[in-house]
Design a protein around this motif. Structure first.
Motif, PDB file in Angstrom:
ATOM      1  N   ARG C 224       0.821  -1.212   0.000  1.00 17.65           N
ATOM      2  CA  ARG C 224       0.000   0.000   0.000  1.00 17.65           C
ATOM      3  C   ARG C 224       0.853   1.261   0.000  1.00 17.65           C
ATOM      4  N   ILE C 225       1.927   1.238   0.801  1.00 15.65           N
ATOM      5  CA  ILE C 225       2.811   2.417   0.827  1.00 15.65           C
ATOM      6  C   ILE C 225       3.464   2.607  -0.535  1.00 15.65           C
ATOM      7  N   ALA C 228       1.082   4.068  -2.859  1.00 18.80           N
ATOM      8  CA  ALA C 228       0.736   5.466  -2.578  1.00 18.80           C
ATOM      9  C   ALA C 228       1.794   6.416  -3.123  1.00 18.80           C
ATOM     10  N   ASN C 229       3.052   6.027  -3.033  1.00 18.12           N
ATOM     11  CA  ASN C 229       4.139   6.843  -3.574  1.00 18.12           C
ATOM     12  C   ASN C 229       5.419   6.022  -3.598  1.00 18.12           C
ATOM     13  N   ARG C 231       8.326   6.557  -4.771  1.00 17.50           N
ATOM     14  CA  ARG C 231       9.581   7.247  -4.406  1.00 17.50           C
ATOM     15  C   ARG C 231       9.688   7.366  -2.898  1.00 17.50           C
ATOM     16  N   PHE C 232       8.551   7.647  -2.275  1.00 18.16           N
ATOM     17  CA  PHE C 232       8.561   7.721  -0.824  1.00 18.16           C
ATOM     18  C   PHE C 232       8.904   6.360  -0.225  1.00 18.16           C
ATOM     19  N   MET C 234      10.614   3.957  -1.463  1.00 14.65           N
ATOM     20  CA  MET C 234      12.039   3.699  -1.650  1.00 14.65           C
ATOM     21  C   MET C 234      12.831   4.468  -0.600  1.00 14.65           C
TER      22      MET C 234
ATOM     23  N   VAL D 347       8.817  13.084  -2.223  1.00 13.04           N
ATOM     24  CA  VAL D 347       9.700  12.058  -1.682  1.00 13.04           C
ATOM     25  C   VAL D 347       9.458  11.845  -0.192  1.00 13.04           C
ATOM     26  N   PRO D 352      -1.272  10.400  -0.349  1.00 10.77           N
ATOM     27  CA  PRO D 352      -2.585   9.786  -0.135  1.00 10.77           C
ATOM     28  C   PRO D 352      -2.636   8.898   1.102  1.00 10.77           C
TER      29      PRO D 352
END
Lengths: 328, 359, 361, 519
Positions: C224-225, C228-229, C231-232, C234, D347, D352
């Motif tokens: 889920r993470i 959601a993003n 790059r985040f 990673m 980053v 969300p």
């Protein structure tokens, strides 16, 4: 086996069939290329072809004119592209999903319409539809080997060839080609230059609709003489894969479409010497994926190579290039 | 149309109200379920034609209905179920419904299920199944092709003794045609070579056309026979494009191209497999009170089910006579024709290899 | 009661649920409009379309049966959609899973109970491995996963039917059919004289399992993470590549199991003449469920309801059942364009802020 | 002088709720170079985007030549005679300079109506000569230097008949020589009768170049001055809004052992520009090492490589003795490095996802939060998230709400809450207070100092010079991908002196720079 393949490849009949089966793929691949250049993926090509194939047959049967059929088929195909544009560009829907949805609408919708009109679901054989003519080219037909390959093809095969030139012109010679490229490569740059990216994207969608329209009409009014349910047989999807192989150019599209056409035609021949037909039929799709992967891989490698070279020159500070570019 | 429906409903209620009375039924509802779709100018259309024959004979005493189900086998059983639950007296369906019939038929013992083009697995009291001698049809086609390819005075016939075959799938039902085709051709022409392909689909006309084109152009086949259902229509397209002959299957296919004389002219004949007739006859028997349930029949030329359609004018009289004699012999059981049902996979492979024009 | 409410109302906001509801209702209305356009007896056709499961009990069972495979593909696509991936390879996973199950169901002898279980696990693993392919192509060569999965679907369809045709076919049958499955391989029927089979319960079990997996385990958390993003994810130290890989494996696994369940539950031999393409149905099931597995049964039921109604209507009347494919496409179009709703949401927000700030300064 | 542009009560609210411009009354006179200054997030770019039709005002209007205009798109702005040079160049790399120049207004062959490349190239060269802005017309943009790309951007605007040129922080990417060159060229343009709006946060440049200057702060317009009539301090006060910005209590500096060691790091970006050239330094425990430099001189890449977001071409990174070069971010985090990313929107957070998910994203695997079998302990997770929300003063309704719904400052607090509780010994902090309100800035600064007190080693990268100087114990200065100076004591150096190094005017000897390795 190799002997057999060599024999096949050297025969003019093989190439005749290759050209014929490559033409529809080539047309849609060109459509996929031009939209991809503008930064939008036309996943609805499959649906465009289906509607073109059906509407072409219906209108040609109703009017008795194959040309009106072709025109109507193209109009239907362009319609699909415009609807995609409306959802993807005006309503900001995910372009890929919208394309997939439009394909579903087309798969079901064509059969639904066919049934409502004729009471048949599978094939339009009860409609007296017309077939697009084949052309014999005066001088070329007499050239020994080439004449047999090039002459006597359906008119759409030649239109496909002309389309390559036309798309090449649009992309490289006309101003709109630069605008397409700018839109796809740097949307903000295009906007900053006063270009309306939505207009450009719609333009490419219309072009791809026309191309898919030719391809769709070819399938039902030349390649075969009927509309059958699912007649596009995944060619629209193949085009989206071939588009990547084509590397964004019209000429590249020839190679990409040929990759599919060559293996597809060869599959028919290989079946003749007892190769398992089911396995053989997987070949064109497998080859397309392979081409897809190889091309992206090579491109990435070349990019990395370029970076490494640039670093080497920057690190040694010889910077001859830099000087040259700074200087003047 | 509405009146018919109302009448049908009345009939239905009559049947439901007095089931025991009907020893020899005077009235009946018939439901034809079609796998795949209509418009193939062959197998499925022929099945639908049986409904016309029935209507012609029984008129207002019967209601007939059909539906096209496509290729989604998951919906076959519920459709049969529907027919049974709605009290249809006779249900026609093809062998593609085999497992669905096994599933559903026992639940509706009052309904007669007539399954054509194959035998039901197991014994079910209310299923009547019909298998066709496809190999006889193939044999007829092979004999014609074998003779015609020698008839080089016809400008469409080349000197090579190569004929073609386009099959729907490498399955027994289709190979039965093919095995007969090979035997028939060899019988008439000992130096015959055959080029063959399988479309791998019964719907892909484009692929069938591609394959027939290769057979005509690259292997000099003069005549191509197909057993590929709807896909096989592509073979006729290829024939038109190359100006060569084809042989139709299941129905008199030439007669169906009334609006396309160019195509009709190239179809030498068709090997008819009278699905319409067999279904009609089965219904006649049903109406006359015969018990059909539980029977499995194997029908062919002897029963008049498999036969040549009228010959094209391109077929010379001498060949015509010879073939008509052959047809008579087959009818009389004087010709032994191999069948794919009694052959092993190896035997079929060997047979195909032995005549393969590409090797 | 509040628990029930919590279950159905999305935590984040009600808007997506409303769009979904709108899409569902719109598609039904569009269906009715179409019926009125083409049918000679539109009232009866509409009744048959909308009320099929309530008119005949076997339609209700049929509805439940139809739910099984699309629940599996819907769940499988929920997992990849959580990642914001678009792969449709689950089609190949399901088809190949059915082929593997056929091989095990016809060639291998095992005790009842164990037999289908072994088949499901084997099909799941094969399906999972197939599911990995587009992900690998994407990660390693940046190949668009939708396009590559569509190509691969063809490849695996042909490979699968090759295996059926040359290794598992029943040569005594005129049509393409595998040898009959061994008795031990068959799942029990839940209700006698219906086709409703134990696979329905297995599908229900997988709904629970996948819900727990996605929302109650660390692996689901990672998925889920990452979705959601990426790059985040990673940046936060989540091994994004392996997350993408195992998510696709699980997705393919679900497809493979779905194929095996169909074989051992519904059929008595492999009789698919063509690829049934349940993945396309899965797309809409997953989208209607807003990629949340717990809503999959609901949306699968809705979709099965459409389909059963369309079938029933087409058998009874003059409207082709293909029109549900049309509706399906429309539903996706609406759901994909939920930007319309966002637009109104944003406009409202902007108005609010302007109002709160008063005349500014 | 004639008023060329005037805005009336111009306001802009973004869909996410950011109130970027509040009732701006901005006036530009014809033929002037008008400076627009303000800190990051003051609203300069938004104002300019509205002038260039890229964004639509939420309220108010724009007047050109005292006539109200509606600038619905860039196209309208171009028609109105406005040209803009963006910070990120709006060029198509695969096309040539000439093609880029004429994009949108291309010359055509009179007969065939095809694109006339020769004319385009000729026009480019002529314009280039006329305004003395040298570019290579037939080279692909991908092969041009940064300053040449910028000149091309200016020419692009002029080609479209721009009377007004907006330059958004044009010097951020330039070398000092290039900057000087640019200023000469801009003044020449003014003498040609063009009006220029020059955006910068570097006051020195404003004084070198501009006739008038407008100051913005927090989305409001503070004042407009004639440059000749004011001094730099007044403007800087107006920009900051108070006399002294940072007063951070600095406990005595007692560096510990080496925690992070970087050696010979090299990196080349996608355009082939060497962003890092053999960068080496060491960071010790208890130390805040500030990294100073004009944006775009390699700081971002340095941080990305240390934290695993980019792969270095050469060189090594060691954390607490372990080699972490080019390892995954997860591996690097496990070796004791926490990181506040410079861009929290793309980053630093998953917008969300919920606050809770964002806080736990680097530690959900801990036995505290998930069992050995892999099941999440949701109760513990939300309890933990709630404590951090309280401890770090994150203003929200609940920890379950998506991060996207938070204000910039609170979003940043989510990042800080996660990274400062990550039990890492090394903290890499990038732009900790960019776009954050004053209250949050003070809070974050105090937290950073708290971390230093807790014996962490801290690398602080910020484009806010005052911030770095106030917080850091020692400093390194980066210029064009290299460390050009090392100051063991941040207190002993002035911002003016740093400026000389930042602009590449001065460079320490290699020996002095090497001292940062503490060998």
């Amino acid at each position: 086996m190799i002997h057999f393949i060599a024999g096949v490849v050297s025969s003019s009949n093989y190439w005749f069939i290759v050209l014929r089966s490559t033409a529809p793929i080539l047309l849609v691949t060109l459509g996929a290329v031009i939209t991809a250049q503008a930064g939008i993926m036309n996943m609805a090509l499959e649906g465009s072809m289906l509607w073109a194939a059906l509407v072409g047959v219906i209108v040609s049967a109703a009017t008795g004119s194959v040309w009106l059929g072709l025109l109507a088929g193209i109009a239907a195909s362009v319609m699909v592209a415009l609807v995609l544009g409306f959802f993807a560009l005006k309503l900001d829907a995910n372009a890929v999903l919208s394309g997939v949805a439009l394909n579903l609408v087309a798969t079901g919708g064509t059969v639904f319409v066919l049934f409502a009109l004729t009471g048949d679901k599978g094939i339009s054989s009860s409609l007296p539809s017309k077939v697009l003519p084949t052309l014999t080219i005066p001088l070329i037909k007499d050239i020994p080997w080439i004449g047999k390959v090039v002459s006597g093809q359906n008119i759409i095969v030649y239109i496909a060839a002309i389309s390559v030139v036309a798309i090449d012109f649009i992309l490289r010679r006309f101003t709109v080609g630069r605008r397409i490229k700018a839109t796809g490569e740097n949307l903000d740059a295009a906007k900053a230059a006063g270009i309306d990216p939505i207009k450009i994207k719609f333009f490419t969608l219309v072009i791809s609709g026309i191309l898919a329209g030719f391809a769709g009409c070819f399938l039902s009014m030349g390649y075969t003489s009927n509309f059958t349910s699912g007649i596009a047989a995944g060619r629209g999807y193949v085009a989206n894969a071939a588009q990547v192989v084509a590397g964004g150019t019209a000429v590249g599209s020839i190679f990409a479409a040929l990759l599919f056409g060559l293996t597809d035609a060869m599959a028919t021949y290989l079946q003749n010497i007892g190769m398992m037909p089911e396995l053989i039929q997987a070949l064109p799709y497998a080859v397309t994926i392979l081409g897809f992967v190889v091309v992206t891989w090579v491109r990435d490698r070349r990019e990395n190579e370029r970076k490494r070279k640039l670093f080497a020159s920057a690190a040694t500070k010889s910077a001859t290039k830099k000087e040259k570019l700074h200087g003047v | 149309m509405k009146i018919l429906k109302v009448m049908g409903l009345l009939l239905l209620s009559a049947v439901l109200l007095f089931p025991a009375v009907a020893q020899t039924p005077q009235k009946a509802n018939v439901f034809l379920l079609i796998s795949g779709s209509l418009g193939d100018k062959g197998f499925n259309d022929s099945a639908r034609a049986s409904l016309e024959l029935i209507k012609q004979k029984y008129g207002a005493n019967v209601t007939v209905k059909y539906t096209e189900l496509g290729t989604d086998v998951a919906k076959f059983a519920p459709s049969l179920e529907d027919a049974g639950a709605e009290g249809y007296d006779v249900v026609f369906c093809s062998n593609n419904f085999n497992s669905a019939v096994q599933e559903v038929a026992p639940r509706y013992p009052k309904t007669l299920y007539v399954m054509y083009d194959g035998w039901i697995n197991g014994d079910i009291g209310n299923v009547y199944s019909i298998q066709y001698k496809n190999s006889e049809a193939g044999y007829l086609a092979g004999a014609l092709a074998g003779l015609m390819t020698k008839y080089t005075t016809d400008p469409r016939i080349n000197p090579s003794n190569v004929i073609g075959f386009v099959g729907g799938r490498d399955i027994t039902g289709i190979n039965d045609f093919f095995v007969g085709y090979i035997a028939g051709a060899q019988k008439m022409n000992s130096s015959i070579k055959i080029i063959y392909n399988y479309v791998n689909s019964f719907t892909d006309t484009a692929k069938a056309k591609d394959q027939a084109l290769v057979q005509y152009k690259s292997y000099n086949a003069d005549i191509v026979y197909h057993a590929a259902g709807r896909a096989g229509l592509g073979v006729f397209d290829a024939a038109v494009e190359t100006g060569k002959y084809a042989i139709g299957v299941d129905t008199d296919q030439a007669s169906l191209f009334g609006n396309e004389p160019k195509k009709a002219d190239l179809i030498l004949t068709s090997t008819m497999k009278r699905v319409d007739l067999t279904l009609f006859q089965a219904f006649e028997k049903y109406m006359s009170g015969q018990k059909l349930g539980g029977q499995k029949v194997y029908v062919g030329a002897a029963e008049g089910v498999i036969a040549y359609a009228p010959f094209n004018k391109a077929v010379p009289a001498s060949i015509k006579t010879e073939l008509e004699k052959l047809q008579g012999d087959i009818k009389a059981g004087k010709v032994t024709i191999p069948s794919a049902f009694t052959m092993t996979a190896d035997e079929i492979n060997k047979l195909r290899d032995s005549v393969n024009a590409a090797k | 009661m509040s628990n029930i409410k919590k279950f159905f109302v999305d935590r984040e906001s009600l808007a997506p649920a409303l769009v979904t509801l709108f899409a569902a209702i719109f598609s039904l209305l569009a269906g009715v409009v179409l019926i009125f356009i083409v049918s000679k007896d539109p009232v009866q056709s509409t009744k048959n379309f909308l009320l099929a499961p309530f008119l005949r009990s076997y339609n209700l069972y049929y509805l439940l049966i139809v739910m099984v495979p699309i629940t599996f593909t819907g769940l499988a696509l929920c997992v990849v959609y959580q990642l914001r991936y678009m792969s449709l390879i689950v089609d190949a996973s399901l088809y190949t899973g059915a082929v593997v199950a056929t091989a095990i169901g016809t060639l291998v002898s095992l005790p009842a109970g164990i037999h289908p279980a072994v088949a499901m696990i084997a099909s799941g693993i094969v399906g999972g491995l197939i599911g990995l392919l587009p992900a690998i192509l994407k990660i390693r060569w940046r190949a668009n996963e939708l396009v590559s999965s569509l190509m691969l679907n063809y490849v695996f369809y042909f490979l699968g039917s090759f295996v059926i045709l040359y290794y598992l076919r029943d040569r005594s049958q005129t049509i393409l059919s595998s040898m009959p499955f061994k008795q031990t391989f068959l799942l029990p029927r839940l209700i006698p004289n219906t086709q409703l089979h134990a696979g329905f319960l297995i599908a229900a079990g997988f709904v629970v399992l996948v819900s727990i997996f996605l929302y109650r385990t660390r692996w689901g958390y990672e998925i889920r993470i990452t979705g959601a993003n990426p790059r985040f994810a990673m940046y936060a130290g989540i091994p994004v590549t392996s997350v993408i890989l195992y998510a696709h494996f699980i997705s393919g696994f679900l497809g493979g199991v779905g194929g095996a369940v169909e074989m051992s539950g519904l059929y008595r031999s492999f009789i698919w003449q063509m690829d049934p393409s349940y993945a396309w149905d899965g797309v809409i099931v997953a989208m209607l469920a807003r990629r949340n597995p717990k809503f999959v049964p609901l949306s699968a039921a809705f979709f099965a309801y459409l389909r059963v109604g369309a079938d029933f209507m087409s058998r009874r009347g003059d409207v082709a059942f293909e029109f549900i494919t049309l509706l399906q496409g429309m539903i996706i179009l609406i759901l994909a364009s939920d930007k319309i709703v966002n637009y109104f949401k944003e406009r409202q927000l902007r108005k609010q802020i302007l109002k709160n700030q008063g005349g500014v300064r | 002088m004639h008023t060329l542009i005037r805005t009336e009560k111009l306001s802009k609210i973004y869909p996410n709720g950011t109130f970027a411009n509040k009732s701006i009354e901005f006036t530009v006179l014809e033929g002037e170079i008008h400076g627009l200054v303000g800190e990051n997030g003051a609203g300069k770019s938004t104002l300019m985007k509205m002038l260039y039709g890229e964004e639509q005002p939420s309220a108010g209007q724009i007047l050109i030549d005292e006539k109200p205009v509606s600038l619905a798109s860039e196209f309208d702005a171009i028609k109105a005679g406005i040209g803009m040079v963006h910070q990120h160049f709006m060029l198509v790399p695969s096309l040539t300079a000439a093609e880029n120049l004429v994009l949108g207004k291309e010359p055509k062959h009179p007969k065939s109506r095809t694109f006339d490349f020769e004319t385009a190239a000729r026009v480019t060269e002529e314009l280039s000569k006329q305004y003395n802005l040298p570019v290579i017309a037939k080279a692909r943009v991908a092969d041009l230097s940064v300053s040449m790309r910028q000149k091309l951007e200016i020419l692009k605007a002029l080609y479209r008949g721009a009377r007004i040129l907006i330059l958004d922080e044009p010097t951020a990417v330039l070398t000092p020589q290039e900057t000087e060159e640019l200023f000469v060229e801009l003044k020449a343009l003014r003498n040609h009768g063009k009006t220029i709006i020059f955006i910068s946060h570097k006051l020195k440049e404003i004084f070198q170049l501009c006739d008038r200057v407008t100051v913005m702060r927090d989305g409001r317009m503070i004042a407009t001055h004639k440059v000749a009539e004011i001094d730099i301090h007044q403007i800087s006060n107006e920009m900051v809004g108070r006399e002294v910005r940072f007063e951070v209590a600095h406990p005595p500096f007692a560096p510990g052992a080496k925690a992070l060691e970087v050696r010979d790091l090299a990196f080349v970006d996608d355009f082939g520009i060497a962003k890092l050239k053999k960068v080496s330094f060491a960071l010790r425990q208890n130390e805040i090492l500030g990294v100073v430099g004009v944006d775009g001189n390699g700081q971002t890449e340095l941080v990305e490589i240390i934290t695993g977001a980019q792969r270095a071409l050469a060189g090594t990174v060691r954390a607490n003795g372990a080699e972490i070069t080019n390892r995954s971010p997860g591996y690097i985090r496990h070796h004791g490095i926490a990181h506040i990313a410079e861009d929290r929107m793309t980053v630093g957070t998953a917008l969300p996802a919920s606050i809770e998910q964002n806080i736990l994203a680097d530690r959900y695997w801990d036995r505290k939060f998930s069992s050995a079998t892999g099941f999440l302990k949701s109760r513990e997770m939300s309890a933990y998230a709630d404590t951090l929300v309280k401890e770090f003063d994150i203003r929200c309704k609940s920890a379950k709400q998506p991060v996207a719904s938070l204000s910039g400052g609170n979003m940043q607090k989510v990042v800080v809450a996660r990274e400062f509780t990550a039990s890492a010994s090394i903290l890499i902090i990038s732009q900790p207070t960019r776009g954050v309100d004053i209250g949050a800035i003070e809070y974050i600064h105090s937290k950073i100092m708290e971390m230093r007190g807790a014996a962490k080693a801290i690398l602080l990268v910020s484009s806010d010079l005052q911030e770095v100087m106030a917080l850091s114990d020692s400093l390194i200065v980066m210029h064009e991908g290299e460390i050009v100076a090392y100051f063991p004591s941040a207190a002993s150096v002035t911002d003016k002196e740093l400026g000389l190094y930042m602009l590449g005017i001065k460079r320490q000897s290699d020996d002095e720079i090497r001292k940062v390795l503490h060998e």
